[in-house]
Design a protein around this motif. Structure first.
Motif, PDB file in Angstrom:
ATOM      1  N   LEU A  56      48.905  76.563  62.508  1.00 24.48           N
ATOM      2  CA  LEU A  56      47.688  77.366  62.407  1.00 24.48           C
ATOM      3  C   LEU A  56      47.790  78.355  61.260  1.00 24.48           C
ATOM      4  O   LEU A  56      48.854  78.931  60.987  1.00 24.48           O
ATOM      5  CB  LEU A  56      47.444  78.124  63.716  1.00 24.48           C
ATOM      6  CG  LEU A  56      47.361  77.286  64.997  1.00 24.48           C
ATOM      7  CD1 LEU A  56      47.095  78.198  66.196  1.00 24.48           C
ATOM      8  CD2 LEU A  56      46.290  76.200  64.893  1.00 24.48           C
ATOM      9  N   ASP A  57      46.663  78.578  60.571  1.00 31.66           N
ATOM     10  CA  ASP A  57      46.597  79.645  59.581  1.00 31.66           C
ATOM     11  C   ASP A  57      46.797  80.985  60.287  1.00 31.66           C
ATOM     12  O   ASP A  57      46.499  81.132  61.480  1.00 31.66           O
ATOM     13  CB  ASP A  57      45.242  79.631  58.877  1.00 31.66           C
ATOM     14  CG  ASP A  57      44.990  78.334  58.118  1.00 31.66           C
ATOM     15  OD1 ASP A  57      45.962  77.752  57.597  1.00 31.66           O
ATOM     16  OD2 ASP A  57      43.823  77.899  58.061  1.00 31.66           O
ATOM     17  N   ALA A  58      47.282  81.980  59.539  1.00 27.56           N
ATOM     18  CA  ALA A  58      47.636  83.256  60.148  1.00 27.56           C
ATOM     19  C   ALA A  58      47.302  84.410  59.224  1.00 27.56           C
ATOM     20  O   ALA A  58      47.156  84.244  58.000  1.00 27.56           O
ATOM     21  CB  ALA A  58      49.122  83.279  60.494  1.00 27.56           C
TER      22      ALA A  58
ATOM     23  N   TYR B 214      44.606  81.250  63.634  1.00 29.78           N
ATOM     24  CA  TYR B 214      43.281  80.641  63.590  1.00 29.78           C
ATOM     25  C   TYR B 214      43.361  79.154  63.936  1.00 29.78           C
ATOM     26  O   TYR B 214      43.920  78.360  63.178  1.00 29.78           O
ATOM     27  CB  TYR B 214      42.680  80.812  62.192  1.00 29.78           C
ATOM     28  CG  TYR B 214      42.648  82.248  61.717  1.00 29.78           C
ATOM     29  CD1 TYR B 214      41.966  83.220  62.430  1.00 29.78           C
ATOM     30  CD2 TYR B 214      43.324  82.622  60.557  1.00 29.78           C
ATOM     31  CE1 TYR B 214      41.938  84.539  61.995  1.00 29.78           C
ATOM     32  CE2 TYR B 214      43.302  83.929  60.117  1.00 29.78           C
ATOM     33  CZ  TYR B 214      42.611  84.888  60.844  1.00 29.78           C
ATOM     34  OH  TYR B 214      42.589  86.187  60.401  1.00 29.78           O
ATOM     35  N   HIS B 215      42.784  78.790  65.087  1.00 27.13           N
ATOM     36  CA  HIS B 215      42.753  77.380  65.476  1.00 27.13           C
ATOM     37  C   HIS B 215      41.770  76.584  64.616  1.00 27.13           C
ATOM     38  O   HIS B 215      41.889  75.362  64.521  1.00 27.13           O
ATOM     39  CB  HIS B 215      42.377  77.253  66.949  1.00 27.13           C
ATOM     40  CG  HIS B 215      43.506  77.589  67.884  1.00 27.13           C
ATOM     41  ND1 HIS B 215      44.382  76.653  68.372  1.00 27.13           N
ATOM     42  CD2 HIS B 215      43.901  78.788  68.403  1.00 27.13           C
ATOM     43  CE1 HIS B 215      45.263  77.248  69.150  1.00 27.13           C
ATOM     44  NE2 HIS B 215      45.000  78.540  69.193  1.00 27.13           N
TER      45      HIS B 215
ATOM     46  N   ASN C 129      39.960  82.221  67.433  1.00 32.18           N
ATOM     47  CA  ASN C 129      41.026  83.075  66.926  1.00 32.18           C
ATOM     48  C   ASN C 129      41.890  83.570  68.069  1.00 32.18           C
ATOM     49  O   ASN C 129      41.385  83.985  69.116  1.00 32.18           O
ATOM     50  CB  ASN C 129      40.453  84.295  66.192  1.00 32.18           C
ATOM     51  CG  ASN C 129      39.721  83.920  64.924  1.00 32.18           C
ATOM     52  OD1 ASN C 129      39.766  82.771  64.485  1.00 32.18           O
ATOM     53  ND2 ASN C 129      39.039  84.885  64.332  1.00 32.18           N
ATOM     54  N   ASP C 130      43.195  83.532  67.872  1.00 27.95           N
ATOM     55  CA  ASP C 130      44.158  84.122  68.794  1.00 27.95           C
ATOM     56  C   ASP C 130      44.566  85.456  68.186  1.00 27.95           C
ATOM     57  O   ASP C 130      45.361  85.511  67.242  1.00 27.95           O
ATOM     58  CB  ASP C 130      45.352  83.177  68.961  1.00 27.95           C
ATOM     59  CG  ASP C 130      46.344  83.645  70.011  1.00 27.95           C
ATOM     60  OD1 ASP C 130      46.471  84.871  70.215  1.00 27.95           O
ATOM     61  OD2 ASP C 130      47.008  82.790  70.617  1.00 27.95           O
ATOM     62  N   ASP C 131      43.987  86.542  68.719  1.00 23.37           N
ATOM     63  CA  ASP C 131      44.183  87.877  68.144  1.00 23.37           C
ATOM     64  C   ASP C 131      45.117  88.711  69.005  1.00 23.37           C
ATOM     65  O   ASP C 131      45.001  88.720  70.241  1.00 23.37           O
ATOM     66  CB  ASP C 131      42.841  88.621  68.043  1.00 23.37           C
ATOM     67  CG  ASP C 131      41.926  88.061  66.972  1.00 23.37           C
ATOM     68  OD1 ASP C 131      42.412  87.308  66.105  1.00 23.37           O
ATOM     69  OD2 ASP C 131      40.724  88.379  67.004  1.00 23.37           O
ATOM     70  N   GLU C 132      46.028  89.420  68.344  1.00 24.84           N
ATOM     71  CA  GLU C 132      46.866  90.418  69.005  1.00 24.84           C
ATOM     72  C   GLU C 132      46.605  91.765  68.338  1.00 24.84           C
ATOM     73  O   GLU C 132      46.853  91.937  67.138  1.00 24.84           O
ATOM     74  CB  GLU C 132      48.347  90.058  68.900  1.00 24.84           C
ATOM     75  CG  GLU C 132      49.263  91.071  69.575  1.00 24.84           C
ATOM     76  CD  GLU C 132      50.723  90.687  69.522  1.00 24.84           C
ATOM     77  OE1 GLU C 132      51.562  91.590  69.277  1.00 24.84           O
ATOM     78  OE2 GLU C 132      51.025  89.495  69.727  1.00 24.84           O
ATOM     79  N   ILE C 133      46.102  92.716  69.122  1.00 31.40           N
ATOM     80  CA  ILE C 133      45.692  94.023  68.613  1.00 31.40           C
ATOM     81  C   ILE C 133      46.666  95.070  69.132  1.00 31.40           C
ATOM     82  O   ILE C 133      46.895  95.185  70.341  1.00 31.40           O
ATOM     83  CB  ILE C 133      44.250  94.348  69.051  1.00 31.40           C
ATOM     84  CG1 ILE C 133      43.292  93.274  68.513  1.00 31.40           C
ATOM     85  CG2 ILE C 133      43.835  95.738  68.565  1.00 31.40           C
ATOM     86  CD1 ILE C 133      41.890  93.366  69.082  1.00 31.40           C
ATOM     87  N   ALA C 134      47.227  95.841  68.225  1.00 31.17           N
ATOM     88  CA  ALA C 134      48.233  96.836  68.580  1.00 31.17           C
ATOM     89  C   ALA C 134      47.638  97.948  69.429  1.00 31.17           C
ATOM     90  O   ALA C 134      46.417  98.197  69.414  1.00 31.17           O
ATOM     91  CB  ALA C 134      48.860  97.414  67.312  1.00 31.17           C
TER      92      ALA C 134
END
Length: 232
Positions: free
Chosen positions: A10-12, A22-23, A44-49
């Motif tokens: 996946l792009d990142a 990004y799938h 989108n697989d998002d990880e938010i701090a």
């Protein structure tokens, strides 16, 4: 046909406060094999701090479905809607003629969400927002419809797209069978655990595009959480 989109393919992007995978292709330089599937154009697989988030920004004529995998998501928008969405909950925002909103990490651990964008069947609808929890006691061995553009999916959050979002949590050793419309497409992501799908192994966070398939058999090698969109 099953076309795997493994996590490593996946792009990142890494913006410090936001780490994303990004799938689906989101820029011209992205993976050309990761094309849209009917109305499904973004996953989108998002990880938010902690203390991070998206400031107010606008959308128009897109259906945005958010599935919270970990943590607590805070939401505010120009409709006056405000909510707190917890792990396992689903949020739907129909942008329609236009809406501005902000989303932020309201918890004390990194916030992990799936952001899924769908093309609406008609443009310029009335903007709206809604949320609901994943059922506390989902039907064992079956996907639960969480959001849907089809009137016969009672209890699901409504969206204005020819698609539905489904989820299931499996125990190790569980097997489920699920029928699909072979004229449509589906995209499945392993939010946690590892599974076999029609005999092919999928690891944690992997995705798979499913086309021209009438049914799938899923076996859980370990406790697993799956999210799927049926589109078209």
């Amino acid at each position: 046909m099953l076309t795997h989109r493994r996590w490593d393919s996946l792009d990142a992007a890494d913006h410090g406060w936001l780490r994303a995978k990004y799938h689906f292709r989101v820029t011209p330089s992205g993976n050309p094999m990761h094309r849209a599937l009917g109305p499904l154009m973004v996953w989108n697989d998002d990880e938010i701090a902690v203390d991070g988030g998206f400031p107010f920004h606008g959308h128009r004529n897109v259906e945005i479905v958010t599935y919270v995998r970990q943590g607590v998501l805070g939401h505010r928008d120009t409709l006056g809607s405000e909510g707190t969405i917890h792990s396992g909950d689903v949020q739907v925002m129909s942008a329609g003629t236009g809406i501005r909103h902000s989303e932020f990490n309201r918890g004390d651990v990194p916030l992990k969400v799936y952001q899924i964008w769908l093309q609406p069947r008609e443009a310029d609808g009335q903007p709206r927002w809604a949320t609901k929890p994943f059922p506390a006691h989902p039907e064992a061995g079956h996907f639960t419809v969480l959001a849907s553009g089809y009137a016969d999916d009672d209890g699901a959050l409504p969206i204005r797209a020819d698609a539905r979002l489904l989820g299931v949590k499996l125990h190790a050793g569980d097997t489920i069978h699920h029928k699909l419309d072979p004229s449509g497409d589906a995209y499945l992501v392993v939010a946690a655990g590892s599974i076999g799908i029609n005999g092919e192994l999928m690891g944690s966070l992997d995705g798979v595009a499913i086309t021209n398939v009438q049914s799938i058999e899923i076996f859980a090698f370990e406790d697993a959480e799956l999210v799927m969109v049926e589109a078209g």
